[in-house]
Design an enzyme around this catalytic site. Structure first.
Site, PDB file in Angstrom:
ATOM      1  CG  HIS A  26      12.574  -1.969   4.417  1.00 53.94           C
ATOM      2  ND1 HIS A  26      12.734  -2.401   3.367  1.00 53.94           N
ATOM      3  CD2 HIS A  26      13.545  -2.475   5.369  1.00 53.94           C
ATOM      4  CE1 HIS A  26      13.808  -2.944   2.873  1.00 53.94           C
ATOM      5  NE2 HIS A  26      14.430  -3.071   4.226  1.00 53.94           N
ATOM      6  CG  HIS A 188      16.768  -5.928   1.483  1.00 49.63           C
ATOM      7  ND1 HIS A 188      16.155  -7.080   1.811  1.00 49.63           N
ATOM      8  CD2 HIS A 188      16.811  -5.073   2.644  1.00 49.63           C
ATOM      9  CE1 HIS A 188      15.821  -6.918   3.310  1.00 49.63           C
ATOM     10  NE2 HIS A 188      16.036  -5.741   3.525  1.00 49.63           N
ATOM     11  N   GLY A 451     -12.483  32.618 -14.660  1.00 46.35           N
ATOM     12  CA  GLY A 451     -11.149  31.942 -14.978  1.00 46.35           C
ATOM     13  C   GLY A 451      -9.934  32.705 -14.261  1.00 46.35           C
ATOM     14  CB  THR A 459      -5.460  33.010 -21.066  1.00 41.20           C
ATOM     15  OG1 THR A 459      -6.223  34.226 -21.082  1.00 41.20           O
ATOM     16  CG2 THR A 459      -4.636  33.032 -19.661  1.00 41.20           C
TER      17      THR A 459
END
Length: 533
Positions: A26, A188, A451, A459
């Site tokens: 939890h 649970h 870039g 690219t």
């Protein structure tokens, strides 16, 4: 095991101490709420299993001092019996211990059986107010009273789209297969009170309404009191989704004239990897008017957010106006076939969208086709404005503005910076001898500069750099188009060294070209077809 404050020996000499606990799974509950102004320690069991009586007793022995200790327990049979047994033994040892049970879950009918409502995420708010009361020096009886006051007033309801996956299991339960939502399930993974169809696009709004309605039906005090709201993720719900639910819950409560004065959002009491959320309302108009100050009291617990007044409205401001742009001067005229070239390029890129999307789905995030199409459509819609540009620098500047507003993403940003570099070059006092080829070269250089990529990185530069080189050598647009196409085709065998493709294994992209390079090559091909004619 037992987790406790490093300074527990000093803390328990000056104030009442608090422990809580339960099974693991939890997190951050329960150990994550140990610290100044909240818990002093926690007794932790195995995943979803209550700690042993011995573990709880050890936690009490370590944390209890002369001022006494309050044990805060969630209402589950295992926790109640383990903690209760340990409390009885501690009292026999002469320790000053009290215990409260939190049962904030409103999913179950209070008349159904003896199990009672479960203790879920609202327990964390009990930790907070009781811990603050202890830190300010209240007696054990007063700390207990504050904890009971908060626990008795609050209500919590949860919903989930999936169950949780237990360690060493072969996957989660198939009870929820993605088309249904459970309302009122426990932390649970136990089944909820209702199963409803998944609402689709309106899921956040509808589920928030279900939780608000469910809590208010069982906790009518929340309808006449200022409230604190806790939106708790159950393990696999993103913070963004939790804030979407918060927005709807606030709107729903305000429509009922309910004043939400504090809101807490995050993962407080989870269920391993469950995709779900719970909503807790704590009415704050208690007899002594002290719950709100206790929520606001300082704590150094990182898992509990700062408690500050909730902004009741959002101040939206318009973006400040841009300063007047300096008028570009340029002696280079707009080329006579500009309309035809832009029409051909934009049409070709719109038609290429499905193929770009397919390629980008292999080597990127799948948005290249949509991004390029948005830019091309902007050109088509603004053709008259572009063609009426007084000179070439103004044309490139207007194109940059259009790319900025229509495309977005890294591709849009790179094209924009390239076009602005071209506009700056053409507006200089001494333009180059071959201005348009120089403008293309300047744009390509800016794309590489900002870039960070170079030719060979897989690219769009693998198409743009050869095309710019062909233009600079005076070989014409047809040669530039051929060079761009050849460069784009070479990307099929390249390893990506830039962009999102850099994260994809080379063998997965083998034979797939870079979509940005293919879009650039298609643009040159369309321009060459017009200019050749």
């Amino acid at each position: 095991g037992v987790v406790f404050r490093a300074d527990i020996d000093e803390v328990k000499q000056r104030q009442v101490t608090l422990i809580s606990g339960g099974g693991s799974g939890h997190e951050p509950a329960h150990a994550g709420f140990i610290g100044e102004g909240m818990l002093s320690g926690a007794a932790v069991g195995q995943v979803f299993a209550s700690p042993s009586v011995e573990t709880v007793l050890n936690a009490i022995r370590v944390c209890c001092g002369p001022h006494g200790l309050l044990v805060i327990v969630k209402c589950y049979t295992g926790d109640r019996t383990a903690f209760g047994n340990a409390v009885e033994q501690a009292r026999l040892e002469g320790l000053k211990v009290r215990m409260i049970v939190v049962s904030d879950d409103v999913a179950l009918d209070p008349e159904k059986g003896i199990t009672g409502a479960r203790g879920i995420a609202g327990t964390v708010l009990v930790h907070k107010v009781a811990g603050a009361a202890a830190a300010r020096g209240d007696s054990l009886e007063e700390v207990e009273r504050v904890a009971v006051e908060a626990a008795s007033r609050m209500g919590t309801l949860g919903v989930a789209l999936t169950t949780c996956t237990l360690p060493n299991s072969r996957g989660g339960s198939s009870r929820l297969a993605g088309a249904t939502v459970e309302v009122g399930l426990g932390i649970h993974g136990e089944p909820g009170r209702d199963t409803v169809p998944f609402p689709g696009d309106t899921a956040a709004d509808e589920l928030a309404d279900v939780m608000v309605d469910g809590v208010l039906a069982r906790r009518p005090a929340a309808t006449t009191s200022p409230v604190a709201l806790l939106v708790n993720g159950l393990g696999a719900t993103s913070l963004m989704e939790l804030y979407v639910l918060l927005d709807r819950a606030l709107a729903s409560l305000r429509a009922r004239q309910i004043n939400v004065v504090r809101a807490y959002v995050g993962d407080f009491m989870t269920s391993l990897d469950m995709a779900g959320v719970s909503l807790t309302l704590l009415p704050l108009e208690d007899q002594g008017g002290e719950l709100l100050p206790l929520l606001d009291a300082a704590t150094d617990v990182a898992a509990f957010p700062a408690s500050t007044p909730l902004q009741q409205s959002i101040n939206v401001r318009a973006a400040p106006p841009a300063p007047p742009r300096a008028e570009l001067s340029c002696s280079v005229a707009v080329p006579p076939q500009t309309r035809e070239v832009l029409t051909a390029i934009s049409a070709a890129l719109v038609a290429l969208e499905p193929q770009l999307t397919e390629w980008d789905g292999v080597c990127g995030d799948g948005d290249c086709g949509h991004t390029v199409r948005r830019g091309a459509l902007w050109v088509q819609e603004n053709m008259d404005r572009l063609c009426e540009s007084p000179h070439a620098a103004a044309l490139f500047s207007t194109l940059a503005d259009g790319v900025s507003t229509s495309m977005g993403g890294s591709l849009g940003a790179l094209l924009e910076v390239g076009l602005r570099r071209s506009a700056a070059l053409l507006s200089s006092s001494s333009p180059p001898p071959s201005p348009l080829s120089a403008a293309v070269a300047a744009a390509v250089a800016a794309v590489g500069e900002y870039g960070g990529a170079r030719e060979g990185y897989r690219t769009m530069l693998d198409a743009l750099v050869p095309a710019a080189a062909a233009l600079e050598r005076g070989r014409g647009v047809q040669a530039a188009a051929r060079a761009a196409a050849e460069g784009a085709e070479r990307t099929r065998a390249m390893e990506a060294l830039a962009g999102r493709s850099n994260y994809v294994e080379k063998q997965l992209m083998e034979g797939t070209p870079d979509p940005g390079a293919m879009a650039a090559a298609e643009a040159f091909k369309a321009a060459a077809a017009v200019l050749q004619g």
